[in-house]
Design an enzyme around this catalytic site. Structure first.
Site, mmCIF file in Angstrom:
data_model
loop_
_atom_site.group_PDB
_atom_site.id
_atom_site.type_symbol
_atom_site.label_atom_id
_atom_site.label_comp_id
_atom_site.label_asym_id
_atom_site.label_seq_id
_atom_site.Cartn_x
_atom_site.Cartn_y
_atom_site.Cartn_z
ATOM 1 N N PRO A 1 -19.897 9.028 10.168
ATOM 2 C CA PRO A 1 -18.916 9.776 10.954
ATOM 3 C C PRO A 1 -17.755 10.269 10.089
ATOM 4 O O PRO A 1 -17.023 9.480 9.500
ATOM 5 C CB PRO A 1 -18.409 8.709 11.942
ATOM 6 C CG PRO A 1 -18.580 7.407 11.212
ATOM 7 C CD PRO A 1 -19.636 7.579 10.179
ATOM 8 N N LEU A 2 -17.612 11.585 9.986
ATOM 9 C CA LEU A 2 -16.513 12.139 9.177
ATOM 10 C C LEU A 2 -15.430 12.667 10.113
ATOM 11 O O LEU A 2 -15.691 13.509 10.975
ATOM 12 C CB LEU A 2 -17.055 13.272 8.300
ATOM 13 C CG LEU A 2 -16.051 13.927 7.347
ATOM 14 C CD1 LEU A 2 -15.527 12.926 6.318
ATOM 15 C CD2 LEU A 2 -16.681 15.130 6.636
ATOM 16 N N LYS B 1 2.552 -3.521 7.133
ATOM 17 C CA LYS B 1 2.708 -3.713 5.683
ATOM 18 C C LYS B 1 4.145 -3.393 5.263
ATOM 19 O O LYS B 1 4.716 -4.093 4.429
ATOM 20 C CB LYS B 1 1.728 -2.819 4.913
ATOM 21 C CG LYS B 1 0.275 -3.199 5.038
ATOM 22 C CD LYS B 1 -0.064 -4.563 4.462
ATOM 23 C CE LYS B 1 0.076 -4.644 2.962
ATOM 24 N NZ LYS B 1 -0.402 -5.966 2.450
ATOM 25 N N THR C 1 0.815 -1.216 0.000
ATOM 26 C CA THR C 1 0.000 0.000 0.000
ATOM 27 C C THR C 1 0.849 1.267 0.000
ATOM 28 O O THR C 1 1.977 1.264 0.524
ATOM 29 C CB THR C 1 -0.903 -0.012 1.263
ATOM 30 O OG1 THR C 1 -1.463 1.287 1.456
ATOM 31 C CG2 THR C 1 -0.120 -0.349 2.522
ATOM 32 N N ASP C 2 0.281 2.357 -0.521
ATOM 33 C CA ASP C 2 0.993 3.643 -0.487
ATOM 34 C C ASP C 2 1.155 4.150 0.950
ATOM 35 O O ASP C 2 1.966 5.041 1.210
ATOM 36 C CB ASP C 2 0.271 4.701 -1.338
ATOM 37 C CG ASP C 2 -1.145 5.027 -0.883
ATOM 38 O OD1 ASP C 2 -1.665 4.344 0.029
ATOM 39 O OD2 ASP C 2 -1.745 5.982 -1.432
ATOM 40 N N GLU C 3 0.392 3.576 1.879
ATOM 41 C CA GLU C 3 0.456 4.075 3.256
ATOM 42 C C GLU C 3 1.808 3.823 3.912
ATOM 43 O O GLU C 3 2.125 4.445 4.923
ATOM 44 C CB GLU C 3 -0.681 3.466 4.089
ATOM 45 C CG GLU C 3 -2.033 3.855 3.531
ATOM 46 C CD GLU C 3 -3.187 3.566 4.469
ATOM 47 O OE1 GLU C 3 -2.997 3.580 5.687
ATOM 48 O OE2 GLU C 3 -4.282 3.319 3.955
ATOM 49 N N TYR D 1 -1.032 -0.561 11.173
ATOM 50 C CA TYR D 1 -1.305 -1.222 9.882
ATOM 51 C C TYR D 1 -0.193 -0.937 8.883
ATOM 52 O O TYR D 1 0.407 -1.856 8.318
ATOM 53 C CB TYR D 1 -2.656 -0.754 9.316
ATOM 54 C CG TYR D 1 -2.821 -1.025 7.825
ATOM 55 C CD1 TYR D 1 -2.832 -2.332 7.337
ATOM 56 C CD2 TYR D 1 -2.946 0.017 6.911
ATOM 57 C CE1 TYR D 1 -2.969 -2.586 5.977
ATOM 58 C CE2 TYR D 1 -3.090 -0.228 5.551
ATOM 59 C CZ TYR D 1 -3.100 -1.534 5.085
ATOM 60 O OH TYR D 1 -3.230 -1.785 3.730
#
Ligand SMILES: NC(=O)c1ccc[n+]([C@@H]2O[C@H](COP(=O)([O-])OP(=O)(O)OC[C@H]3O[C@@H](n4cnc5c(N)ncnc54)[C@H](O)[C@@H]3O)[C@@H](O)[C@H]2O)c1
Length: 347
Positions: free
Chosen positions: A209-210, A158, A130-132, A154
């Protein structure tokens, strides 16, 4: 004759969101190849997602990637030639509640698959990441040589998997490529990520929820474009190389919520702005270039706004898929644990 015509591709995590789309793509493009879906069926994996795909050529094995005996058994029994690994604990918010399980799957599991690749002389292993792992960037874009600076359990797990893949390639010559995708959306996404969660809730007339002011920027890619990128790397990627797969399509969360409200016919009253539970770990912006994957002949094809609207339509037309999922205690407990105090009775 194509390289994959006689291949046996083990798709780990193939009963999940992106993995199941990848299996569909393989079955369509290479009907003579065989696919072994290897999946632990955690809360995020569903046989209902792949039921229509199973056949003599597309089979299913239940197992965990961190369990060498089951992994090796599946490879031996099916004469596996290629591995693509989607299996992961993959939700940032859950990684704050239970970080340990992420390390078992996302780090140790990748180690087990690297060892199996060496042992059984697998032709190519693609590790889907992932780009994360790059962390947040205020301006400019990451490329594959940017340092990895993960900020959540997370993304750190990764990144640990990516480093296992790299080290195995350098030390043992393991033919492994790593892909780093942007945020995905599309049909069959477990209803816990921004687009799938909000779509399912808004379709039921429930509050969403934002986080914070909704200005976090994510790079979005439709799952079909992501899967075509992964297939390109499986076919043409150079072992030991990382490939970013992004659409360079950046949106603020609040812009996406606007499209979701329009498409579900709901209004702003259902948007509940909440304090950010990720605290310092909520990355402000993800952005990367994908020139290396483009150089292999891939390019994204899907239009973001059209496909977000199509995704909402898919959830509207396919309640048979998500209603049983959201009825499960594992789903309701998660929503309650994370959003209960903000959403009150409207869970
Ligand atoms: N969703 C995204 O936006 C996104 C973006 C970039 C990269 N990725 C990566 O793509 C991969 C797939 O993501 P997704 O959104 O489809 O996830 P998902 O949660 O929908 O699917 C994961 C699948 O892996 C299975 N699984 C989990 N742990 C396992 C284990 N120990 N052994 C075997 N199977 C196991 C689950 O049962 C599930 O079927 C992940 O590796 C994720 O890090 C996701």
């Amino acid at each position: 004759m194509h390289e994959l015509d006689n291949a046996v591709v083990m798709v780990c995590g193939g009963a999940g969101f992106i993995g199941s789309h990848f299996v569909r793509l393989l079955a369509e493009k290479y009907p003579r190849s065989k696919v072994v879906i290897f999946d632990a069926l955690t809360y995020a994996g569903n046989l209902s997602t792949i039921q229509d795909l199973l056949s003599e050529r597309v089979t299913f094995v239940q197992g965990k990637i961190q369990d060498p005996a089951t992994v090796n058994g599946a490879i031996e029994a099916n004469h596996v030639t290629h591995i693509v690994n989607f299996a992961a604990e993959s939700h940032n918010d859950r990684s704050i509640l239970d970080p340990g399980s992420f390390i078992h799957t996302d780090v140790f599991g990748v180690f087990v698959l690297c060892e199996a690749t060496n042992k059984y002389k697998i032709a190519k292993y693609v590790q889907v990441s992932t780009d994360e792992v790059y962390g947040s960037i205020d301006q400019g874009r990451f490329n594959e040589d940017s340092p990895i600076m993960p900020n959540t359990p997370y993304s750190a797990s990764k990144a640990g998997g990516d480093l296992q893949a790299r080290a195995h390639h350098i030390t043992f010559g393991t033919p492994v490529c790593v892909t780093r995708g942007g945020n995905n959306y599309g049909p069959y996404q477990y209803p816990e990520k921004l687009i799938s969660f909000f779509a399912v809730r808004l379709l039921q007339g429930k509050k969403v929820p934002l986080y914070g002011d909704g200005t976090q920027v994510r790079e979005w890619i439709h799952v079909a474009d992501h899967c075509r990128g992964i297939l390109t790397v499986l076919l043409s990627g150079v072992p030991g190389t990382v490939y970013n797969i992004g659409d360079e399509n950046e949106r603020q969360n609040k812009q996406i919520v606007r499209i979701l409200l329009e498409e579900t016919g709901q209004n702003d009253e259902l948007v509940k702005r909440i304090e950010d539970p990720r605290k310092g770990a909520h990355d402000k912006r993800y952005s990367m270039t994908s020139d290396r994957t483009r150089a292999l002949g891939w390019k994204p094809q899907e239009d973001f706004e059209t496909q977000v609207r199509n995704t909402v339509k898919w959830y509207r037309d396919n309640e048979w898929w998500w209603q049983p999922i959201i009825a499960l205690p594992v789903y309701q407990d998660f929503v309650k644990a994370f959003y209960g105090r903000y959403l009150g009775e409207d869970l």
